[in-house]
Design a protein around this motif. Structure first.
Motif, PDB file in Angstrom:
ATOM      1  N   SER A  73       0.801  -1.131   0.089  1.00  0.00           N
ATOM      2  CA  SER A  73      -0.108   0.022   0.090  1.00  0.00           C
ATOM      3  C   SER A  73       0.818   1.297   0.030  1.00  0.00           C
ATOM      4  CB  SER A  73      -1.070   0.078   1.101  1.00  0.00           C
ATOM      5  OG  SER A  73      -1.620  -1.043   1.302  1.00  0.00           O
ATOM      6  N   CYS A  74       1.984   1.174   0.947  1.00  0.00           N
ATOM      7  CA  CYS A  74       2.909   2.537   0.897  1.00  0.00           C
ATOM      8  C   CYS A  74       3.544   2.717  -0.537  1.00  0.00           C
ATOM      9  CB  CYS A  74       3.930   2.413   1.914  1.00  0.00           C
ATOM     10  SG  CYS A  74       3.152   2.409   3.835  1.00  0.00           S
ATOM     11  N   ARG A  76       2.504   1.833  -3.414  1.00  0.00           N
ATOM     12  CA  ARG A  76       1.797   1.907  -4.531  1.00  0.00           C
ATOM     13  C   ARG A  76       1.300   3.418  -4.445  1.00  0.00           C
ATOM     14  NH1 ARG A  76      -2.492  -1.064  -2.771  1.00  0.00           N
ATOM     15  NH2 ARG A  76      -3.301   0.944  -1.530  1.00  0.00           N
ATOM     16  N   GLU A  77       1.000   3.985  -3.165  1.00  0.00           N
ATOM     17  CA  GLU A  77       0.560   5.311  -2.855  1.00  0.00           C
ATOM     18  C   GLU A  77       1.274   6.327  -3.039  1.00  0.00           C
ATOM     19  OE1 GLU A  77      -2.790   6.196  -2.404  1.00  0.00           O
ATOM     20  OE2 GLU A  77      -3.150   4.149  -2.747  1.00  0.00           O
ATOM     21  N   ARG A  80       2.186   6.549  -7.050  1.00  0.00           N
ATOM     22  CA  ARG A  80       0.845   7.300  -7.537  1.00  0.00           C
ATOM     23  C   ARG A  80       1.191   8.840  -7.526  1.00  0.00           C
ATOM     24  NH1 ARG A  80      -4.766   6.066  -5.159  1.00  0.00           N
ATOM     25  NH2 ARG A  80      -4.519   8.227  -5.151  1.00  0.00           N
ATOM     26  N   ARG A  81       1.894   9.254  -6.475  1.00  0.00           N
ATOM     27  CA  ARG A  81       2.069  10.724  -6.349  1.00  0.00           C
ATOM     28  C   ARG A  81       3.472  11.301  -6.958  1.00  0.00           C
ATOM     29  NH1 ARG A  81      -1.024   8.563  -2.660  1.00  0.00           N
ATOM     30  NH2 ARG A  81      -2.748   9.732  -1.824  1.00  0.00           N
ATOM     31  N   ILE A 148      -0.441   7.986   4.318  1.00  0.00           N
ATOM     32  CA  ILE A 148       0.066   6.965   3.533  1.00  0.00           C
ATOM     33  C   ILE A 148       0.779   6.277   4.469  1.00  0.00           C
ATOM     34  CG2 ILE A 148       1.787   6.229   1.710  1.00  0.00           C
ATOM     35  CD1 ILE A 148       1.147   9.006   0.355  1.00  0.00           C
ATOM     36  N   GLN A 151      -1.200   3.771   6.630  1.00  0.00           N
ATOM     37  CA  GLN A 151      -1.432   2.771   5.893  1.00  0.00           C
ATOM     38  C   GLN A 151      -0.195   1.390   5.939  1.00  0.00           C
ATOM     39  OE1 GLN A 151      -3.456   3.045   1.969  1.00  0.00           O
ATOM     40  NE2 GLN A 151      -3.373   5.274   2.428  1.00  0.00           N
ATOM     41  N   SER A 176      -9.533   9.339   3.633  1.00  0.00           N
ATOM     42  CA  SER A 176      -8.644  10.563   3.207  1.00  0.00           C
ATOM     43  C   SER A 176      -8.744  11.520   4.176  1.00  0.00           C
ATOM     44  CB  SER A 176      -9.180  11.010   2.010  1.00  0.00           C
ATOM     45  OG  SER A 176     -10.715  11.246   2.236  1.00  0.00           O
TER      46      SER A 176
END
Ligand code: DP6
Length: 408
Positions: A73-74, A76-77, A80-81, A148, A151, A176
């Motif tokens: 998760s970390c 991926r997030e 994405r940014r 982030i 997660q 969020s």
């Protein structure tokens, strides 16, 4: 490559219980103090190269798997940014869309023993997210970084800031608005001194993750705590911090730690994190606070037997240390390795050698005056409030070799 250093934190209003396991959304707000990174922190180097065939990570020199959902998760997030990065001097240009295909190597180490149960995951996960964010040129939005880090491990979201930090539970299903905010920085209330007793324990503890899952499923007290007790306690704690009101701060901190452990006992099957040594420390502090008429020291315990003691100032911290060293003298008579971190507190307490410890008077708070518990505390750490994550600019301090791409 980028290297970052991130502190650990200790909650004074505890997070215990999730309303969403995958996104790590809590059932209540929590408040923490960030500890001085010189004493308790994680350092992480992340490197990127087109020659890396996969993402890999090493923790304290040993390779660990990144396949877990939380790491994924970390990563991926943050990816994405990721934004375009250019270093003209080194001739490096990475376009935004390239980050999806590029793999990273991550090396991390803690400047304190992972096994001591001192929130190493909070510092580690926050450092991973912070440093990856630097490498991938992610916009500096600390609220978003905290969500982030959350997660990766819930308590990690509070390690994104220094000083006093609140994790707002949020209301939205997508998480969020479940982010950490800074209440005050580390300079706001710098009288506070933190002494941690690393308590010896052979027992394998229940992890926070599974412990809180069991509490959510079985403890009626947890529901009452999350819905009724914590919301008003958080408001009072924010006031106490704002006004540097040690009496309220200490009362709320101790009460919240005790209620968290009461929830653990209220869980089926019950969870025991504190042991006899933890209970002895509580009783010493309670009796001292009572005899002074106003709190001198606050105590708080996480998912393990270690005591985190917050003294109102250096003078009380020195007195506290005298009492603690009387009850828990070092086993091998080596004072310098028995207290780590800010060792100058030993001088303040007049403890220059082990003979000074031998000569200490029995604290009047003890049940049986000359009872000593040698070996029950492994060592003490003296620390203070500290700052949030920082970039380590000196490339010599990087944990990855820039030629091999592997840990040094
Ligand atoms: C007792 O953050 O370790 O330290 O979100 O499942 O990774 P996960 O749990 P974790 O839990 C910490 C619990 C605590 C209290 C606190 O830090 O608020």
């Amino acid at each position: 490559m980028a290297t970052g250093r991130t502190p650990t934190n200790i909650a004074v209003i505890k997070y215990w219980g999730k309303r969403d396991e995958a996104l790590i959304l809590p059932v209540n707000d929590s408040i923490s103090v960030t500890l001085d990174p010189d004493h308790l922190s994680a350092t992480t180097t992340v490197a990127v190269s087109p020659s890396f065939p996969s993402d890999r990570m090493w923790l304290n020199g040993k390779e660990i798997s990144l396949s877990g959902g939380r790491f994924q998760s970390c990563l991926r997030e943050i990816r994405r940014r990721a934004r375009e990065f250019e270093d003209e001097k080194k001739g490096i240009k990475i376009k935004k869309e390239d980050w999806e295909k590029l793999h990273v190597h991550i090396a991390s180490y803690n400047n304190f023993p992972t096994a001591a149960g001192l929130a190493s995951s909070a510092a580690g996960l926050a450092c991973l997210v912070f440093t990856l964010g630097k490498l991938m040129n992610v916009k500096e939005d600390y609220g978003e970084l905290s969500s982030i880090a959350r997660q990766g491990s819930g308590s990690a979201c509070r390690s994104i800031y220094g000083g006093f930090v609140k994790w707002c539970m949020g209301k939205k299903d997508d998480g969020s608005d479940s982010i950490a905010v800074q209440l005050a920085d580390e300079t706001h209330w710098n009288d506070l001194v933190i002494i941690i007793a690393v308590v010896s324990s052979k027992q394998k503890e229940t992890s926070s993750t599974s412990g809180m899952r069991d509490s959510v499923e079985t403890s009626p007290l947890l529901q009452y705590r999350a819905q009724t007790v914590v919301p008003s306690r958080v408001l009072k704690m924010e006031e106490a911090i704002k006004n540097q009101d040690f009496e309220s701060f200490a009362k709320l901190t101790c009460a919240d730690s005790n209620q968290f452990h009461a929830v653990c006992l209220d869980t089926t099957p019950p969870i025991f994190y504190m042991n006899d040594t933890s209970h002895r420390i509580i009783s010493l502090v309670e009796k001292w606070n009572h005899s002074e008429g106003t709190p001198q020291v606050a105590y708080t315990f996480d998912a393990g037997p270690n005591a985190v003691l917050i003294a109102r100032n250096r003078k009380t911290a020195a007195l506290l240390l005298q009492k603690l060293l009387y009850c828990f003298p070092p086993q091998d008579r080596d004072l310098s390795s028995y207290l780590v971190g800010d060792k100058s507190i030993l001088g303040d307490a007049g403890l220059h050698s082990i003979e000074d410890v031998d000569a200490l008077p029995a604290p009047p708070e003890m049940k049986i005056p000359d009872q000593k518990f040698k070996g029950d505390v492994s060592y003490f750490i003296c620390s203070r409030l500290g700052a949030g994550p920082k970039v380590v600019a000196d490339e010599n301090q990087a944990l990855i070799d820039s030629v091999t791409g592997l840990p040094k």
